[in-house]
Scaffold this active site. Sequence first.
Site, PDB file in Angstrom:
ATOM      1  N   VAL A 150      94.350 108.156 107.020  1.00  0.00           N
ATOM      2  CA  VAL A 150      93.902 106.867 106.483  1.00  0.00           C
ATOM      3  C   VAL A 150      92.955 106.186 107.472  1.00  0.00           C
ATOM      4  CG1 VAL A 150      94.628 104.561 105.717  1.00  0.00           C
ATOM      5  CG2 VAL A 150      96.009 106.575 105.109  1.00  0.00           C
ATOM      6  N   CYS A 151      93.271 106.268 108.741  1.00  0.00           N
ATOM      7  CA  CYS A 151      92.526 105.538 109.779  1.00  0.00           C
ATOM      8  C   CYS A 151      91.018 105.787 109.760  1.00  0.00           C
ATOM      9  CB  CYS A 151      93.107 105.844 111.149  1.00  0.00           C
ATOM     10  SG  CYS A 151      94.847 105.374 111.305  1.00  0.00           S
ATOM     11  N   PRO A 152      90.545 107.032 109.682  1.00  0.00           N
ATOM     12  CA  PRO A 152      89.085 107.207 109.735  1.00  0.00           C
ATOM     13  C   PRO A 152      88.368 106.618 108.523  1.00  0.00           C
ATOM     14  CG  PRO A 152      90.151 109.306 109.309  1.00  0.00           C
ATOM     15  CD  PRO A 152      91.239 108.316 109.650  1.00  0.00           C
TER      16      PRO A 152
END
Length: 179
Positions: free
Chosen positions: A50-52
């Site tokens: 999810v982070c990128p």
Amino acid sequence: MLGVGQKFPAFNLQATISTDIKTAFTNIHQDTYKGKWLVVFFWPKDFTFVCPTEIAEFGKLNKEFKDRDAQVLGASTDSEFVHLAWRQHHADLKDLPFPMLADIKRELTTALGVLDPAEGVAQRATYIVDPQGIIRFAMVTDLNVGRNVKEAIRVLDALQTDELCPCNWQKGQDTLKVA
């Protein structure tokens, strides 16, 4: 968790600003962008899923923040070297236009109250800090749920009017007037 109206904590962190090992790192502290609005967002871990998507979206919309005299700062509890490796190996992160802060001692996440007690990583938190260092917006989502970067821009626009803004207000719309 620190919230609206409170002073954003002092910090002094290493940051990754490029993919070239010779120029990749710099030190950033609370006065580096003195007089600017800050949009500080945290993600749980580098090299995740999810982070990128969020980091890349902040990068794509960085000009929108710059146009509003705001500096974006991304942060996690990973080291500056992990940030560098991630940027070097993830196509969407190679040309990020903002620093990636390394809170490896967990000092800033702890001071803000956004260190996840179960996982030991930064929660998915977003702060908008005014030029005087006061938190004007704070939001945290579940570790599994990405945030809406355009909402951060909308809130920044609303805060910068210094007026009453109704639900779903968008830049250019009328603000509320007290009779």
